[in-house]
Design a protein around this motif. Structure first.
Motif, short mmCIF file in Angstrom:
data_model
loop_
_atom_site.label_atom_id
_atom_site.label_comp_id
_atom_site.label_asym_id
_atom_site.label_seq_id
_atom_site.Cartn_x
_atom_site.Cartn_y
_atom_site.Cartn_z
N GLY A 230 0.79 -1.22 0.00
CA GLY A 230 0.00 0.00 0.00
C GLY A 230 0.82 1.27 0.00
N GLY A 231 1.97 1.25 -0.71
CA GLY A 231 2.80 2.43 -0.81
C GLY A 231 3.79 2.63 0.32
N ARG A 232 3.75 1.77 1.33
CA ARG A 232 4.65 1.89 2.48
C ARG A 232 5.60 0.70 2.58
N ILE A 233 6.76 0.92 3.15
CA ILE A 233 7.66 -0.18 3.49
C ILE A 233 7.27 -0.68 4.87
N VAL A 234 6.86 -1.95 4.93
CA VAL A 234 6.37 -2.49 6.20
C VAL A 234 7.42 -3.30 6.95
N GLU A 235 8.50 -3.69 6.25
CA GLU A 235 9.52 -4.50 6.91
C GLU A 235 10.79 -4.50 6.07
N THR A 236 11.93 -4.42 6.73
CA THR A 236 13.22 -4.52 6.05
C THR A 236 14.13 -5.44 6.85
N GLY A 237 15.12 -6.00 6.16
CA GLY A 237 16.07 -6.86 6.85
C GLY A 237 16.94 -7.61 5.86
N THR A 238 17.86 -8.41 6.37
CA THR A 238 18.65 -9.25 5.48
C THR A 238 17.74 -10.31 4.89
N VAL A 239 18.16 -10.87 3.76
CA VAL A 239 17.31 -11.87 3.10
C VAL A 239 17.10 -13.07 4.01
N GLY A 240 18.14 -13.43 4.79
CA GLY A 240 18.00 -14.55 5.71
C GLY A 240 16.98 -14.29 6.79
N ASP A 241 17.03 -13.09 7.39
CA ASP A 241 16.09 -12.75 8.45
C ASP A 241 14.66 -12.69 7.94
N ILE A 242 14.48 -12.06 6.79
CA ILE A 242 13.12 -11.88 6.26
C ILE A 242 12.50 -13.23 5.88
N LEU A 243 13.27 -14.09 5.25
CA LEU A 243 12.71 -15.35 4.77
C LEU A 243 12.53 -16.38 5.88
N THR A 244 13.37 -16.33 6.91
CA THR A 244 13.28 -17.34 7.97
C THR A 244 12.55 -16.85 9.21
N ASN A 245 12.50 -15.52 9.40
CA ASN A 245 11.86 -15.00 10.59
C ASN A 245 11.12 -13.69 10.31
N PRO A 246 10.15 -13.72 9.38
CA PRO A 246 9.41 -12.50 9.06
C PRO A 246 8.59 -12.02 10.25
N GLN A 247 8.51 -10.69 10.40
CA GLN A 247 7.80 -10.13 11.54
C GLN A 247 6.40 -9.62 11.18
N HIS A 248 6.25 -9.10 9.99
CA HIS A 248 4.97 -8.50 9.60
C HIS A 248 4.05 -9.57 9.00
N ASP A 249 2.78 -9.49 9.29
CA ASP A 249 1.82 -10.48 8.78
C ASP A 249 1.79 -10.51 7.26
N TYR A 250 1.94 -9.34 6.65
CA TYR A 250 1.93 -9.29 5.18
C TYR A 250 3.12 -10.06 4.60
N THR A 251 4.29 -9.89 5.19
CA THR A 251 5.48 -10.63 4.75
C THR A 251 5.28 -12.13 4.93
N LYS A 252 4.71 -12.51 6.06
CA LYS A 252 4.45 -13.92 6.30
C LYS A 252 3.52 -14.49 5.23
N GLY A 253 2.52 -13.71 4.84
CA GLY A 253 1.59 -14.15 3.80
C GLY A 253 2.26 -14.32 2.45
N LEU A 254 3.15 -13.39 2.09
CA LEU A 254 3.86 -13.49 0.82
C LEU A 254 4.70 -14.76 0.77
N ILE A 255 5.41 -15.03 1.85
CA ILE A 255 6.28 -16.21 1.89
C ILE A 255 5.45 -17.49 1.88
#
Length: 278
Positions: A230-255
């Motif tokens: 929705g036009g905003r950055i909701v989460e940032t991190g290393t690729v390892g952190d994002i893919l193995t330990n996502p924090q935002h529900d939207y990121t979890k849904g994408l994965i």
């Protein structure tokens, strides 16, 4: 090669509408370092491509821009048209998602491949043609020499995409924006293109802003990830952190969606193999 190269601060892109102002990009900030691939990830309409157009100063006339953008310490948001044209291609390049709208239909591929080298690097025309042929060969185009004399409409969508990638890579820009660069390419060429992006950041120290919705591409190529919604950055991190330990529900849904599709494709492939052997 850890210093920040591209800085985007408080970037917003808005459009006037009958019901008020629509924010396509809403106050986002991020940095891209030398020798790094930053993946900007999100679904269609999340603001990824609009962010890239703002950086390139290629926004539609109706758009309103707010924020600051700098490349290697040089602020580009306020540059006039002539100075911005000096920046595009040489210091910051872009692989567009739809090559047919980016390639000039009335100019041969050779002219479009060499004009940046002639302008920005003052390269003689014959030498620019040699560099263009080498770049086309790097992206897997057969008989690249003869391709220089063809027009864009003579080529398939996948071939046009490869031409766009080769044209951007010839100048070896400090920043390369790749907007869904593997769209319309088969699996083999996709892998080849991603290898080229990794090579650009490794050998030439370029920073690559990779815009994609494909989590598999992110896992294979990115160093860091910024997730947009929705036009905003909701989460940032290393690729390892994002893919193995996502924090935002939207990121979890994408994965989760990616893993579901991946499992379905593996199952379909396995069933096809069983069917052929039964």
């Amino acid at each position: 090669m850890s210093e920040s190269f591209l800085n985007v601060r408080n970037l917003s892109v808005t459009f006037p509408t009958a019901s008020g102002t629509f924010a396509a990009v809403d106050d986002i900030s991020f940095t891209l370092k030398r020798g790094e691939i930053l993946a900007l990830v999100g679904e269609s309409g999340s603001g990824k491509s609009m962010t890239s157009l703002a950086i390139m100063r290629l926004l539609p006339d109706a758009a309103r821009f707010h924020g600051t953008i700098s490349i290697d310490g040089t602020a580009i948001a306020g540059l006039d048209r002539r100075h911005m044209e000096d920046v595009r291609g040489a210091r910051i390049g872009m692989i567009f998602q739809e090559p047919m709208t980016s390639l000039n239909p009335v100019l041969k591929i050779g002219r479009q491949m060499t004009e940046g080298l002639i302008r920005h690097q003052r390269m003689p025309r014959h030498q620019a043609r040699i560099a263009a042929i080498a770049a086309l060969d790097d992206v897997g185009i057969p008989d690249p020499k003869s391709l220089l004399d063809q027009y864009p409409h003579h080529l398939s969508g996948g071939m046009r995409q490869r031409v766009m990638i080769a044209a951007a890579l010839t100048l070896k820009p400090g920043v390369l924006i790749a907007d869904e660069p593997t769209t319309a390419l088969d699996v083999t060429v996709q892998a080849q293109v991603l290898d080229l992006l990794v090579d650009l950041k490794t050998r030439h120290g370029s920073g690559v802003l990779l815009i994609t919705h494909d989590i598999g591409v992110v896992a294979e190529t990115a160093d860091r990830v910024a997730v947009m919604r929705g036009g905003r950055i909701v989460e940032t991190g290393t690729v390892g952190d994002i893919l193995t330990n996502p924090q935002h529900d939207y990121t979890k849904g994408l994965i989760a969606s990616h893993l579901t599709v991946e499992r379905a494709m593996r199952q379909r492939h396995a069933e096809g193999r069983r069917g052929r052997t039964s």
